[in-house]
Scaffold this active site. Sequence first.
Site, PDB file in Angstrom:
ATOM      1  N   ASP A  96       0.866  -1.167   0.000  1.00  0.00           N
ATOM      2  CA  ASP A  96       0.000   0.000   0.000  1.00  0.00           C
ATOM      3  C   ASP A  96       0.910   1.226   0.000  1.00  0.00           C
ATOM      4  OD1 ASP A  96      -2.228   1.721   0.428  1.00  0.00           O
ATOM      5  OD2 ASP A  96      -3.226   0.096   1.503  1.00  0.00           O
ATOM      6  N   ASP A 196      -2.746   4.870  -2.405  1.00  0.00           N
ATOM      7  CA  ASP A 196      -3.742   5.458  -1.519  1.00  0.00           C
ATOM      8  C   ASP A 196      -4.103   6.888  -1.954  1.00  0.00           C
ATOM      9  OD1 ASP A 196      -5.182   5.164   1.077  1.00  0.00           O
ATOM     10  OD2 ASP A 196      -3.920   6.854   1.691  1.00  0.00           O
ATOM     11  N   GLU A 252      -6.439   4.196  -5.698  1.00  0.00           N
ATOM     12  CA  GLU A 252      -7.642   4.467  -4.922  1.00  0.00           C
ATOM     13  C   GLU A 252      -7.825   5.963  -4.880  1.00  0.00           C
ATOM     14  OE1 GLU A 252      -9.541   4.741  -0.608  1.00  0.00           O
ATOM     15  OE2 GLU A 252      -7.782   5.752  -1.426  1.00  0.00           O
ATOM     16  N   HIS A 329     -11.127  -2.368   4.052  1.00  0.00           N
ATOM     17  CA  HIS A 329     -10.901  -1.981   5.446  1.00  0.00           C
ATOM     18  C   HIS A 329     -11.555  -0.650   5.798  1.00  0.00           C
ATOM     19  CE1 HIS A 329      -8.153   0.294   3.075  1.00  0.00           C
ATOM     20  NE2 HIS A 329      -7.831   1.040   4.132  1.00  0.00           N
ATOM     21  N   ASP A 330     -12.148   0.027   4.840  1.00  0.00           N
ATOM     22  CA  ASP A 330     -12.777   1.328   5.100  1.00  0.00           C
ATOM     23  C   ASP A 330     -14.304   1.253   5.123  1.00  0.00           C
ATOM     24  OD1 ASP A 330     -10.377   2.730   5.183  1.00  0.00           O
ATOM     25  OD2 ASP A 330     -10.413   3.206   3.038  1.00  0.00           O
TER      26      ASP A 330
HETATM   27  O1  TEU Z   1      -8.903   6.096   2.198  1.00  0.00           O
HETATM   28  C1  TEU Z   1      -9.222   7.159   1.373  1.00  0.00           C
HETATM   29  C2  TEU Z   1     -10.544   7.676   1.536  1.00  0.00           C
HETATM   30  O2  TEU Z   1     -11.081   8.234   0.615  1.00  0.00           O
HETATM   31  C3  TEU Z   1     -11.147   7.545   2.892  1.00  0.00           C
HETATM   32  O3  TEU Z   1     -11.161   8.783   3.466  1.00  0.00           O
HETATM   33  C4  TEU Z   1     -12.482   7.035   2.803  1.00  0.00           C
HETATM   34  O4  TEU Z   1     -13.299   8.005   2.245  1.00  0.00           O
HETATM   35  C5  TEU Z   1     -12.955   6.731   4.169  1.00  0.00           C
HETATM   36  O5  TEU Z   1     -12.108   5.782   4.722  1.00  0.00           O
HETATM   37  C6  TEU Z   1     -14.320   6.195   4.122  1.00  0.00           C
HETATM   38  O6  TEU Z   1     -14.677   5.832   5.382  1.00  0.00           O
HETATM   39  C7  TEU Z   1      -7.576   5.783   2.288  1.00  0.00           C
HETATM   40  C8  TEU Z   1      -7.400   4.568   3.170  1.00  0.00           C
HETATM   41  O7  TEU Z   1      -8.012   3.466   2.555  1.00  0.00           O
HETATM   42  C9  TEU Z   1      -7.924   4.856   4.525  1.00  0.00           C
HETATM   43  O8  TEU Z   1      -7.852   3.733   5.369  1.00  0.00           O
HETATM   44  C10 TEU Z   1      -7.120   5.997   5.090  1.00  0.00           C
HETATM   45  O9  TEU Z   1      -7.668   6.397   6.312  1.00  0.00           O
HETATM   46  C11 TEU Z   1      -7.092   7.203   4.150  1.00  0.00           C
HETATM   47  O10 TEU Z   1      -6.815   6.838   2.813  1.00  0.00           O
HETATM   48  C12 TEU Z   1      -6.002   8.148   4.558  1.00  0.00           C
HETATM   49  O11 TEU Z   1      -4.754   7.587   4.250  1.00  0.00           O
END
Ligand code: TEU
Length: 559
Positions: A96, A196, A252, A329-330
Amino acid sequence: MKKLDNAVFYQIWPRSFYDSNNDGIGDIQGIIQKLDYIKSLNVDYIWLSPVYQSPNDDYGYDVSNYFDIHPDFGNLDDMKLLIHEADKRELKIIMDLVANHTSTSHPWFIEALKDKHSPKRNYYFFKEGKDNGPPNNWISIFGGSAWTKMADNEYVLTLFTPTQADLNWENPEVRKSIVDIMEFWLKHKVAGFRLDVINTISKKPGLPSKNPHKKGYQFADDYIINRDESVAYVKEIMNEINKKYNCVTVGEGMLMTQQAARMYANQQDNTLDMMFHFDLHMLGCGPLGKFDFRKLYHWTILDFKKIIASWQQDSQDHQYGIGNYLSNHDQPRQVSRFGNDKKYHQESAKALALLNLTLRGTPFIYQGEEIGMTNTKLEKEMWKDFEAKNAYQVLQDMMHLPAFLAKKIIQKMSRDHSRTPMQWNNHEYAGFSLTKPWFDVNPNYQHINVKQQDQNPNSILNFYRQLTTLFKNNPALNQGDYQQEYSKHKQVIGYLRRYENQELLVLINLSKYVATINLNQQHANGKIVISTYLNQPMLTKKMIMRPYEGILVEVINES
Ligand code: TEU
Ligand code: CA
């Protein structure tokens, strides 16, 4: 065949995958021990959420050293061993790459903060405040001002948590540093990266306020997202990398649009192999995102279908790559969000699997999804995620919501749901660890776990294995055309996948009610390849589909 044509990806969130040394935290040796299991899912690539050194304010997405491993997970030798052991099984590792920001504990930031004349100062966005407040009115992605005060009237831009400082990609030195990080890992034989929030790396020069006439913090939108310069920077770094390495990339991006995806993953220049989009996950959310409850999280299957069809069609028409996923994971667990985690747990988990593994694009499976892991009951004391804790405050302070409602919204949308330990068996702590894990195991591990499903030929897990095999072996699925069918049906998702003489029809009733669908004669004459219910249905012109029933049908062309 293109390099990724029939590849399947599996995402690991290491902290919750498998704990090899019983300290309650998942680790790299734990992943190594489970490689045979991962291989049994017929996947090719493992995407590891960050394992770098990090103070963990955003669980690894706040990196303090890109060249070393967080001691919770092991060390560089463990990582080398993982890559080696994976390779032995023809599995490749994707790291990542968190490059939009670093942790404020990163040496670059520490140096920049200490010494105003250091070249590292220009790695970040330091600015003086305005009118006793932050330099502009941008809102943080996680709520509140996007600026963090470092000293008297001195602020730094932190679009995510206050300890994630945005890197200044306008500075060529920053871009060079990112290439160095990529090269470091490519030399260690990782196969590529998930990038990311790669569509926020460029910010509008001068960092002006967004809608300055409006009150309160404003979402900076086109000032920070999908700017042309972001695409140019991606091309620049990939141009460097592609000279020397064969590097797989998946980008992403927040609020990814089709317009933008056409540029980021156009499969021609030095861009990315594919992009993720968020549209399905925003279903039922208000315009401010997942904690904007004003639409009450209400969505229809027609809405869902429209989003799928639109991305499928656009990515086909414009030949760009997309990564298909229903959880990561989000996001909350997919069977809880889009299926039914009670009465139709097994049926809906299989229906969603059938969908994700038969679409045009590259399928991603998130750890635990393959056994139908569900959301958990999140007591406030259990919350770990910054985003949820922050949203809880913002919902009360700025949106004037009573605490009990704010809690309900967190329960619905928190990222913590996807971060509970993997459920390996029905022993204490779900076989994840012998000690109490860092995060409580979902109590349903007693009946939802790998061990039990491994032994049951009709389990969700074994259905995934069948689907990945089908995906890999059928060109219609892994490189065929997409065409939506039965687009107006209110319960059933339908589409064709076609390659040369092979034509496969997917029909999925995504509702908890019986559905009737009038099939055309040719479809009704087809042959069922796989079905989510044990006793296969009869294909007829007036077809009855049971709740969450899904089928894959081979359409017979008489010619
Ligand atoms: O997530 C990017 C992102 O767009 C997040 O803010 C997303 O909208 C949010 O998690 C939704 O709940 C990436 C990663 O996947 C995330 O885990 C990180 O927190 C974020 O970037 C910051 O690095
Ligand atoms: Ca451990």
